[in-house]
Design a protein around this motif. Structure first.
Motif, short mmCIF file in Angstrom:
data_model
loop_
_atom_site.label_atom_id
_atom_site.label_comp_id
_atom_site.label_asym_id
_atom_site.label_seq_id
_atom_site.Cartn_x
_atom_site.Cartn_y
_atom_site.Cartn_z
N ASN A 14 -5.69 17.78 -74.00
CA ASN A 14 -6.53 16.99 -74.90
C ASN A 14 -6.56 15.52 -74.50
OD1 ASN A 14 -7.87 16.51 -77.60
ND2 ASN A 14 -7.34 18.69 -77.59
N VAL A 15 -5.47 15.02 -73.99
CA VAL A 15 -5.46 13.64 -73.50
C VAL A 15 -6.48 13.50 -72.36
CG1 VAL A 15 -4.09 11.87 -72.33
CG2 VAL A 15 -3.11 13.15 -74.25
N PHE A 16 -6.45 14.45 -71.42
CA PHE A 16 -7.42 14.42 -70.32
C PHE A 16 -8.85 14.48 -70.85
CE2 PHE A 16 -3.86 15.75 -67.57
CZ PHE A 16 -4.08 14.90 -66.48
N THR A 18 -10.07 13.80 -73.81
CA THR A 18 -10.47 12.62 -74.58
C THR A 18 -10.87 11.49 -73.64
OG1 THR A 18 -9.07 13.29 -76.42
CG2 THR A 18 -9.71 10.98 -76.34
N PHE A 19 -10.10 11.31 -72.57
CA PHE A 19 -10.48 10.28 -71.59
C PHE A 19 -11.78 10.66 -70.88
CE2 PHE A 19 -6.32 8.37 -72.08
CZ PHE A 19 -6.62 7.03 -71.90
N ALA A 20 -11.97 11.94 -70.60
CA ALA A 20 -13.21 12.37 -69.93
C ALA A 20 -14.42 12.10 -70.81
CB ALA A 20 -13.12 13.86 -69.58
N TRP A 21 -14.30 12.37 -72.10
CA TRP A 21 -15.45 12.22 -72.99
C TRP A 21 -15.65 10.80 -73.50
CZ3 TRP A 21 -15.47 16.94 -76.83
CH2 TRP A 21 -15.76 18.10 -76.12
N TYR A 22 -14.57 10.07 -73.73
CA TYR A 22 -14.70 8.78 -74.43
C TYR A 22 -14.16 7.58 -73.64
CZ TYR A 22 -15.53 11.93 -78.32
OH TYR A 22 -16.02 12.91 -79.12
N GLY A 23 -13.39 7.81 -72.61
CA GLY A 23 -12.78 6.71 -71.86
C GLY A 23 -13.78 5.74 -71.26
N HIS A 24 -14.93 6.26 -70.89
CA HIS A 24 -15.96 5.43 -70.26
C HIS A 24 -16.59 4.43 -71.22
CE1 HIS A 24 -19.29 7.58 -72.22
NE2 HIS A 24 -18.48 8.62 -72.15
N LEU A 25 -16.36 4.59 -72.51
CA LEU A 25 -17.00 3.67 -73.47
C LEU A 25 -16.52 2.23 -73.30
CD1 LEU A 25 -17.01 5.92 -76.66
CD2 LEU A 25 -18.89 5.46 -75.07
N LYS A 26 -15.39 2.04 -72.63
CA LYS A 26 -14.93 0.68 -72.32
C LYS A 26 -15.64 0.10 -71.10
CE LYS A 26 -10.69 -0.84 -72.74
NZ LYS A 26 -9.22 -0.98 -72.67
N PHE A 27 -16.35 0.93 -70.36
CA PHE A 27 -16.96 0.52 -69.10
C PHE A 27 -18.46 0.78 -69.12
CE2 PHE A 27 -12.63 2.09 -68.39
CZ PHE A 27 -12.02 0.94 -67.93
N LYS A 28 -19.14 0.12 -70.03
CA LYS A 28 -20.57 0.38 -70.24
C LYS A 28 -21.45 -0.09 -69.08
CE LYS A 28 -20.05 0.78 -75.10
NZ LYS A 28 -20.40 0.50 -76.41
N ALA A 29 -20.92 -0.92 -68.20
CA ALA A 29 -21.71 -1.40 -67.07
C ALA A 29 -21.73 -0.38 -65.93
CB ALA A 29 -21.15 -2.73 -66.56
N VAL A 30 -20.83 0.59 -65.96
CA VAL A 30 -20.79 1.61 -64.91
C VAL A 30 -21.99 2.54 -65.10
CG1 VAL A 30 -19.44 3.52 -63.94
CG2 VAL A 30 -18.27 1.47 -64.77
N GLU A 46 -8.10 18.97 -67.17
CA GLU A 46 -7.96 19.46 -68.54
C GLU A 46 -8.02 20.98 -68.56
OE1 GLU A 46 -9.53 21.06 -72.34
OE2 GLU A 46 -10.64 20.94 -70.46
N TYR A 47 -8.92 21.56 -67.78
CA TYR A 47 -9.04 23.01 -67.74
C TYR A 47 -7.79 23.67 -67.17
CZ TYR A 47 -13.80 23.52 -69.32
OH TYR A 47 -14.92 23.55 -70.10
N TRP A 48 -7.15 23.01 -66.21
CA TRP A 48 -5.93 23.56 -65.62
C TRP A 48 -4.78 23.60 -66.62
CZ3 TRP A 48 -5.07 26.54 -61.65
CH2 TRP A 48 -6.03 26.59 -60.63
N LEU A 49 -4.91 22.90 -67.71
CA LEU A 49 -3.91 22.96 -68.78
C LEU A 49 -4.38 23.82 -69.95
CD1 LEU A 49 -2.88 19.22 -68.72
CD2 LEU A 49 -1.35 21.13 -68.25
N ALA A 50 -5.63 23.69 -70.34
CA ALA A 50 -6.13 24.38 -71.54
C ALA A 50 -6.23 25.89 -71.34
CB ALA A 50 -7.48 23.81 -71.94
N VAL A 51 -6.74 26.31 -70.20
CA VAL A 51 -6.93 27.75 -69.99
C VAL A 51 -5.57 28.48 -69.96
CG1 VAL A 51 -7.81 29.50 -68.40
CG2 VAL A 51 -9.21 27.50 -68.96
N PRO A 52 -4.60 28.01 -69.17
CA PRO A 52 -3.28 28.67 -69.22
C PRO A 52 -2.61 28.56 -70.59
CG PRO A 52 -3.44 27.30 -67.26
CD PRO A 52 -4.65 27.00 -68.10
N ALA A 53 -2.81 27.44 -71.27
CA ALA A 53 -2.22 27.28 -72.61
C ALA A 53 -2.74 28.36 -73.55
CB ALA A 53 -2.55 25.90 -73.17
N ASN A 54 -4.02 28.64 -73.48
CA ASN A 54 -4.59 29.68 -74.33
C ASN A 54 -4.15 31.08 -73.90
OD1 ASN A 54 -6.17 28.32 -76.40
ND2 ASN A 54 -7.28 27.48 -74.66
N ARG A 55 -4.03 31.28 -72.61
CA ARG A 55 -3.57 32.59 -72.11
C ARG A 55 -2.13 32.85 -72.56
NH1 ARG A 55 -4.89 35.86 -67.39
NH2 ARG A 55 -6.99 35.21 -67.91
#
Length: 111
Positions: A14-16, A18-30, A46-55
C-alpha cells in the motif's frame, strides 16, 4: 505467521501504491506521460507484494476479509501520506468518515 505476513505485505504494498497514485502531486511540473511511466514502475513493486500477500492470506482469511484488511490499511497509509508527504490536514469530517469505514470493516470480521 500466516495471519501476520499478509497484513505486513499488504501494508508495504500500500505504501508503494499510494506513492504511485498520489506521490506525483508534489511534482506538478513533471509531464503527465512521465508521471504515468514512473507510477507504473512503482506499481510493479506493489504487485510483487500484494499478489503474494493475497495468495498467502487466503489460507487463513476469506477474500472479503483480505479486501477489508487492504482497505483499512489503505486508509491508514493514505492518512499518514496526506499529512506527511502532501502536507494536507485531515479534517474532522474525513476522520469521521474513515471511522465509519472502520466500523463497517469490523462487521466483516464478526463472521
Amino acid at each position: 505467521m500466516n495471519f501476520v505476513a499478509p497484513i505486513v505485505m499488504l501494508g508495504l504494498s500500500n505504501v508503494f501504491m499510494t506513492f504511485a497514485w498520489y506521490g506525483h502531486l508534489k511534482f506538478k511540473a513533471v509531464p503527465l506521460y512521465l508521471v504515468v511511466l514512473i507510477s507504473w514502475g512503482i506499481a510493479f513493486f506493489e504487485y510483487w507484494l500484494a499478489v503474494p500477500a493475497n495468495r498467502i492470506g487466503h489460507q487463513v482469511y476469506s477474500a472479503a476479509q483480505l479486501k477489508t484488511i487492504q482497505e483499512v490499511i489503505t486508509l491508514v497509509v493514505f492518512a499518514g501520506f496526506s499529512a506527511f508527504w502532501l502536507k494536507e490536514q485531515l479534517s474532522l469530517n474525513t476522520l469521521i468518515g474513515f471511522g465509519f469505514i472502520a466500523v463497517g470493516a469490523a462487521f466483516v470480521f464478526r463472521g
